[in-house]
Design a protein around this motif. Sequence first.
Motif, PDB file in Angstrom:
ATOM      1  N   LYS A  43       0.826  -1.211   0.000  1.00 36.84           N
ATOM      2  CA  LYS A  43       0.000   0.000   0.000  1.00 36.84           C
ATOM      3  C   LYS A  43       0.860   1.263   0.000  1.00 36.84           C
ATOM      4  O   LYS A  43       0.516   2.261  -0.638  1.00 36.84           O
ATOM      5  CB  LYS A  43      -0.934  -0.007   1.207  1.00 36.84           C
ATOM      6  CG  LYS A  43      -2.054  -1.036   1.115  1.00 36.84           C
ATOM      7  CD  LYS A  43      -2.942  -1.003   2.346  1.00 36.84           C
ATOM      8  CE  LYS A  43      -4.080  -2.011   2.229  1.00 36.84           C
ATOM      9  NZ  LYS A  43      -4.945  -2.012   3.442  1.00 36.84           N
ATOM     10  N   VAL A  44       1.983   1.212   0.715  1.00 30.86           N
ATOM     11  CA  VAL A  44       2.885   2.367   0.722  1.00 30.86           C
ATOM     12  C   VAL A  44       3.487   2.574  -0.665  1.00 30.86           C
ATOM     13  O   VAL A  44       3.550   3.702  -1.172  1.00 30.86           O
ATOM     14  CB  VAL A  44       3.998   2.183   1.772  1.00 30.86           C
ATOM     15  CG1 VAL A  44       5.040   3.297   1.645  1.00 30.86           C
ATOM     16  CG2 VAL A  44       3.413   2.185   3.176  1.00 30.86           C
ATOM     17  N   PHE A  45       3.919   1.499  -1.300  1.00 33.88           N
ATOM     18  CA  PHE A  45       4.479   1.616  -2.647  1.00 33.88           C
ATOM     19  C   PHE A  45       3.425   2.137  -3.628  1.00 33.88           C
ATOM     20  O   PHE A  45       3.730   2.942  -4.514  1.00 33.88           O
ATOM     21  CB  PHE A  45       5.014   0.263  -3.115  1.00 33.88           C
ATOM     22  CG  PHE A  45       6.264  -0.180  -2.408  1.00 33.88           C
ATOM     23  CD1 PHE A  45       7.321   0.701  -2.216  1.00 33.88           C
ATOM     24  CD2 PHE A  45       6.396  -1.480  -1.937  1.00 33.88           C
ATOM     25  CE1 PHE A  45       8.485   0.300  -1.565  1.00 33.88           C
ATOM     26  CE2 PHE A  45       7.552  -1.888  -1.292  1.00 33.88           C
ATOM     27  CZ  PHE A  45       8.593  -0.997  -1.102  1.00 33.88           C
ATOM     28  N   ASN A  46       2.183   1.689  -3.466  1.00 35.96           N
ATOM     29  CA  ASN A  46       1.105   2.184  -4.331  1.00 35.96           C
ATOM     30  C   ASN A  46       0.889   3.681  -4.124  1.00 35.96           C
ATOM     31  O   ASN A  46       0.639   4.426  -5.083  1.00 35.96           O
ATOM     32  CB  ASN A  46      -0.192   1.430  -4.034  1.00 35.96           C
ATOM     33  CG  ASN A  46      -0.151  -0.011  -4.512  1.00 35.96           C
ATOM     34  OD1 ASN A  46       0.635  -0.363  -5.391  1.00 35.96           O
ATOM     35  ND2 ASN A  46      -0.990  -0.857  -3.933  1.00 35.96           N
ATOM     36  N   VAL A  96      11.457  -4.182   2.877  1.00 44.14           N
ATOM     37  CA  VAL A  96      11.508  -4.574   1.465  1.00 44.14           C
ATOM     38  C   VAL A  96      11.875  -3.364   0.615  1.00 44.14           C
ATOM     39  O   VAL A  96      11.670  -2.216   1.009  1.00 44.14           O
ATOM     40  CB  VAL A  96      10.162  -5.164   0.989  1.00 44.14           C
ATOM     41  CG1 VAL A  96       9.921  -6.515   1.616  1.00 44.14           C
ATOM     42  CG2 VAL A  96       9.013  -4.220   1.292  1.00 44.14           C
ATOM     43  N   LEU A  97      12.403  -3.651  -0.556  1.00 41.77           N
ATOM     44  CA  LEU A  97      12.880  -2.605  -1.458  1.00 41.77           C
ATOM     45  C   LEU A  97      12.131  -2.674  -2.781  1.00 41.77           C
ATOM     46  O   LEU A  97      11.899  -3.757  -3.323  1.00 41.77           O
ATOM     47  CB  LEU A  97      14.382  -2.791  -1.705  1.00 41.77           C
ATOM     48  CG  LEU A  97      15.081  -1.750  -2.578  1.00 41.77           C
ATOM     49  CD1 LEU A  97      15.133  -0.403  -1.868  1.00 41.77           C
ATOM     50  CD2 LEU A  97      16.498  -2.222  -2.919  1.00 41.77           C
ATOM     51  N   MET A  98      11.745  -1.495  -3.299  1.00 40.62           N
ATOM     52  CA  MET A  98      11.106  -1.395  -4.609  1.00 40.62           C
ATOM     53  C   MET A  98      11.896  -0.393  -5.441  1.00 40.62           C
ATOM     54  O   MET A  98      12.164   0.730  -4.990  1.00 40.62           O
ATOM     55  CB  MET A  98       9.654  -0.936  -4.473  1.00 40.62           C
ATOM     56  CG  MET A  98       8.867  -0.949  -5.778  1.00 40.62           C
ATOM     57  SD  MET A  98       8.417  -2.616  -6.340  1.00 40.62           S
ATOM     58  CE  MET A  98       7.117  -3.037  -5.167  1.00 40.62           C
ATOM     59  N   ALA A 106       2.954   1.496 -13.258  1.00 39.06           N
ATOM     60  CA  ALA A 106       1.898   0.811 -12.515  1.00 39.06           C
ATOM     61  C   ALA A 106       1.925  -0.697 -12.741  1.00 39.06           C
ATOM     62  O   ALA A 106       1.727  -1.486 -11.804  1.00 39.06           O
ATOM     63  CB  ALA A 106       0.534   1.380 -12.903  1.00 39.06           C
ATOM     64  N   THR A 107       2.176  -1.114 -13.980  1.00 38.92           N
ATOM     65  CA  THR A 107       2.207  -2.548 -14.283  1.00 38.92           C
ATOM     66  C   THR A 107       3.374  -3.230 -13.582  1.00 38.92           C
ATOM     67  O   THR A 107       3.231  -4.306 -12.985  1.00 38.92           O
ATOM     68  CB  THR A 107       2.313  -2.772 -15.803  1.00 38.92           C
ATOM     69  OG1 THR A 107       1.201  -2.144 -16.454  1.00 38.92           O
ATOM     70  CG2 THR A 107       2.313  -4.258 -16.125  1.00 38.92           C
ATOM     71  N   ALA A 108       4.538  -2.591 -13.646  1.00 38.12           N
ATOM     72  CA  ALA A 108       5.718  -3.148 -12.983  1.00 38.12           C
ATOM     73  C   ALA A 108       5.525  -3.172 -11.469  1.00 38.12           C
ATOM     74  O   ALA A 108       5.999  -4.088 -10.781  1.00 38.12           O
ATOM     75  CB  ALA A 108       6.956  -2.330 -13.350  1.00 38.12           C
ATOM     76  N   LEU A 109       4.817  -2.179 -10.953  1.00 43.26           N
ATOM     77  CA  LEU A 109       4.573  -2.115  -9.507  1.00 43.26           C
ATOM     78  C   LEU A 109       3.695  -3.275  -9.048  1.00 43.26           C
ATOM     79  O   LEU A 109       3.951  -3.888  -8.006  1.00 43.26           O
ATOM     80  CB  LEU A 109       3.917  -0.784  -9.147  1.00 43.26           C
ATOM     81  CG  LEU A 109       3.607  -0.571  -7.669  1.00 43.26           C
ATOM     82  CD1 LEU A 109       4.878  -0.612  -6.837  1.00 43.26           C
ATOM     83  CD2 LEU A 109       2.875   0.755  -7.462  1.00 43.26           C
ATOM     84  N   VAL A 110       2.655  -3.578  -9.814  1.00 39.39           N
ATOM     85  CA  VAL A 110       1.788  -4.713  -9.471  1.00 39.39           C
ATOM     86  C   VAL A 110       2.600  -5.999  -9.430  1.00 39.39           C
ATOM     87  O   VAL A 110       2.469  -6.815  -8.506  1.00 39.39           O
ATOM     88  CB  VAL A 110       0.631  -4.835 -10.490  1.00 39.39           C
ATOM     89  CG1 VAL A 110      -0.119  -6.149 -10.285  1.00 39.39           C
ATOM     90  CG2 VAL A 110      -0.321  -3.658 -10.354  1.00 39.39           C
TER      91      VAL A 110
END
Length: 206
Positions: A43-46, A96-98, A106-110
Amino acid sequence: MRKETAMRDNRWSIIIVTVLVLLTPIIKATGADLTPLADCSAKVFNEINRTKSWSGKPPEGCPAKVTVSKTVNGAQVTAWFTDVDGAEWVMTALTVLMGYRELADATALVKGNKEILLRVQKLGDCLDSIVKRNDPAECRYKSSKEYFSGDKMGVERHWEIWLDDDRRKSVINYIIGDTEQIPYPPVDLGPAESLPPGTDLHLLIR
């Protein structure tokens, strides 16, 4: 004489059992407890993807505390909760790391969030295995025991658990202690600009 011996044996049994109870740490966390932490991180990454910043507050529906750090390669999220039982407490933290490219797409994030969930499930299996059998399974871990005096009087036992591969960095920190001051959750994924909760973090998505 036999009666006195039996009573003495019973007293020793009570003493031995009491000592074993005192020496046995309260193990509360299980692998299933890590899923909410993974959900909070996602949720934070989103939020970062949507707003290009971090509000400094845990996302809605997140039962954990959250902090975000800025690294050279991306955003690092640590989510944690602490169970307190009298003078003793147990902290479970997930870091965790993003990557920046994932945060910008958005696609890569999912896809990245799904990967994190799968990795956290494996980490959870490793945590269960360590707790039950002292066997890290497919993970690696290091543990330590620290003694404190002064204002932070007490003992802390630390376990740091990670998957034994070269893929996305994902780390579980599991800490049992009875110190009066509960530690700030550890973050150990390399150099990072760590900001305390409540601080806005404006990330440059590149």
